[in-house]
Design a protein around this motif. Structure first.
Motif, PDB file in Angstrom:
ATOM      1  N   GLY A  35       0.666  -1.312   0.006  1.00  0.00           N
ATOM      2  CA  GLY A  35      -0.031   0.031   0.111  1.00  0.00           C
ATOM      3  C   GLY A  35       0.954   1.379  -0.001  1.00  0.00           C
ATOM      4  N   ASP A  36       0.222   2.430   0.537  1.00  0.00           N
ATOM      5  CA  ASP A  36       0.949   3.422   0.404  1.00  0.00           C
ATOM      6  C   ASP A  36       2.285   3.539   1.254  1.00  0.00           C
ATOM      7  N   VAL A  37       3.463   3.644   0.676  1.00  0.00           N
ATOM      8  CA  VAL A  37       4.532   3.769   1.472  1.00  0.00           C
ATOM      9  C   VAL A  37       4.872   5.044   2.122  1.00  0.00           C
ATOM     10  N   VAL A  38       5.282   5.221   3.636  1.00  0.00           N
ATOM     11  CA  VAL A  38       5.290   6.457   4.117  1.00  0.00           C
ATOM     12  C   VAL A  38       6.820   6.642   4.605  1.00  0.00           C
ATOM     13  N   PHE A  39       7.545   5.438   4.578  1.00  0.00           N
ATOM     14  CA  PHE A  39       8.876   5.785   5.109  1.00  0.00           C
ATOM     15  C   PHE A  39       9.805   4.513   4.644  1.00  0.00           C
ATOM     16  N   VAL A  40      11.072   5.137   4.339  1.00  0.00           N
ATOM     17  CA  VAL A  40      12.049   4.036   3.714  1.00  0.00           C
ATOM     18  C   VAL A  40      13.494   4.191   4.782  1.00  0.00           C
ATOM     19  N   ASP A  41      13.721   3.084   5.251  1.00  0.00           N
ATOM     20  CA  ASP A  41      15.213   3.162   5.712  1.00  0.00           C
ATOM     21  C   ASP A  41      16.184   2.490   5.045  1.00  0.00           C
ATOM     22  N   GLU A  46      18.360   9.241  -2.367  1.00  0.00           N
ATOM     23  CA  GLU A  46      18.037  10.122  -1.606  1.00  0.00           C
ATOM     24  C   GLU A  46      16.690  10.935  -1.749  1.00  0.00           C
ATOM     25  N   ALA A  47      16.282  10.929  -3.337  1.00  0.00           N
ATOM     26  CA  ALA A  47      14.899  11.275  -3.689  1.00  0.00           C
ATOM     27  C   ALA A  47      13.783  10.453  -2.763  1.00  0.00           C
ATOM     28  N   LEU A  48      13.788   9.131  -2.816  1.00  0.00           N
ATOM     29  CA  LEU A  48      13.223   8.229  -2.074  1.00  0.00           C
ATOM     30  C   LEU A  48      12.908   8.445  -0.853  1.00  0.00           C
ATOM     31  N   ARG A  49      14.004   8.624  -0.085  1.00  0.00           N
ATOM     32  CA  ARG A  49      14.250   9.182   1.531  1.00  0.00           C
ATOM     33  C   ARG A  49      13.273  10.335   1.705  1.00  0.00           C
ATOM     34  N   MET A  81       9.699   0.594 -10.221  1.00  0.00           N
ATOM     35  CA  MET A  81      10.912   0.084 -10.971  1.00  0.00           C
ATOM     36  C   MET A  81      11.467   1.273 -11.682  1.00  0.00           C
ATOM     37  N   GLY A  82      11.379   2.363 -11.478  1.00  0.00           N
ATOM     38  CA  GLY A  82      11.991   3.281 -12.012  1.00  0.00           C
ATOM     39  C   GLY A  82      12.599   4.203 -11.011  1.00  0.00           C
ATOM     40  N   GLN A  83      11.920   5.372 -10.736  1.00  0.00           N
ATOM     41  CA  GLN A  83      12.318   6.541  -9.819  1.00  0.00           C
ATOM     42  C   GLN A  83      12.178   6.241  -8.251  1.00  0.00           C
ATOM     43  N   GLY A  84      11.623   5.056  -8.185  1.00  0.00           N
ATOM     44  CA  GLY A  84      11.547   4.724  -6.872  1.00  0.00           C
ATOM     45  C   GLY A  84      12.416   3.516  -6.127  1.00  0.00           C
ATOM     46  N   TRP A  85      13.523   3.478  -7.079  1.00  0.00           N
ATOM     47  CA  TRP A  85      14.620   2.527  -6.551  1.00  0.00           C
ATOM     48  C   TRP A  85      15.291   2.951  -5.450  1.00  0.00           C
ATOM     49  N   PHE A  86      15.747   1.998  -4.724  1.00  0.00           N
ATOM     50  CA  PHE A  86      16.418   2.062  -3.232  1.00  0.00           C
ATOM     51  C   PHE A  86      17.602   2.226  -3.173  1.00  0.00           C
ATOM     52  N   PHE A  87      18.542   1.464  -3.750  1.00  0.00           N
ATOM     53  CA  PHE A  87      19.954   1.664  -3.726  1.00  0.00           C
ATOM     54  C   PHE A  87      20.622   1.010  -4.774  1.00  0.00           C
ATOM     55  N   LYS A  88      21.950   1.240  -5.100  1.00  0.00           N
ATOM     56  CA  LYS A  88      22.843   0.691  -5.829  1.00  0.00           C
ATOM     57  C   LYS A  88      23.989  -0.184  -5.075  1.00  0.00           C
TER      58      LYS A  88
END
Length: 126
Positions: free
Chosen positions: A34-40, A79-82, A93-100
């Motif tokens: 569902g709606d993501v509100v926080f990422v660590d 950082e944009a996702l943070r 699967m685009g701008q919402g990537w997490f890390f490299k």
């Protein structure tokens, strides 16, 4: 550039320069959360083994661990996702990537599911 998938619903794509692979959650995972509100996100420079917890995704429904799809060193985080966790919903699967990650062993990458195998997994879970 081919994309591989884990049974835990992460995706990984090796960039064309082969310097790093991009990791995120799949659309199926995003739909389930569902709606993501926080990422660590993991710390840049940290080395993790395949299967280790690399971060956490929190949504209005639940929190879920994000697992390393392959062993390697974190070389960049999104950082944009943070700043805007909803990117994981709008473009997982685009701008919402997490890390490299710098992939330590390409055989681990090759052993992951391709798109048809992942689609079959998702279908079997429904």
């Amino acid at each position: 550039m081919s994309t591989r998938f884990t049974p835990d619903h992460e995706w990984i794509s090796i960039e064309e320069d082969h310097e790093a692979a991009v990791v995120g959650i799949t659309k199926h995972a995003q739909d389930a959360l569902g709606d993501v509100v926080f990422v660590d996100l993991p710390e840049v420079g940290r080395t993790l083994a395949k299967g280790e917890v690399a971060g956490v995704v929190e949504s209005v429904k639940a929190a879920a661990d994000l697992y390393m799809p392959v062993s390697g060193e974190i070389v960049e985080v999104n950082e944009a996702l943070r700043d805007d966790p909803s990117l994981a919903n709008t473009d997982p699967m685009g701008q919402g990537w997490f890390f490299k990650v710098h992939v330590k062993d390409l055989a681990e990458y090759e052993a992951l599911m391709d798109a048809p195998a992942y689609d079959a997994l998702v279908e079997s879970e429904q």
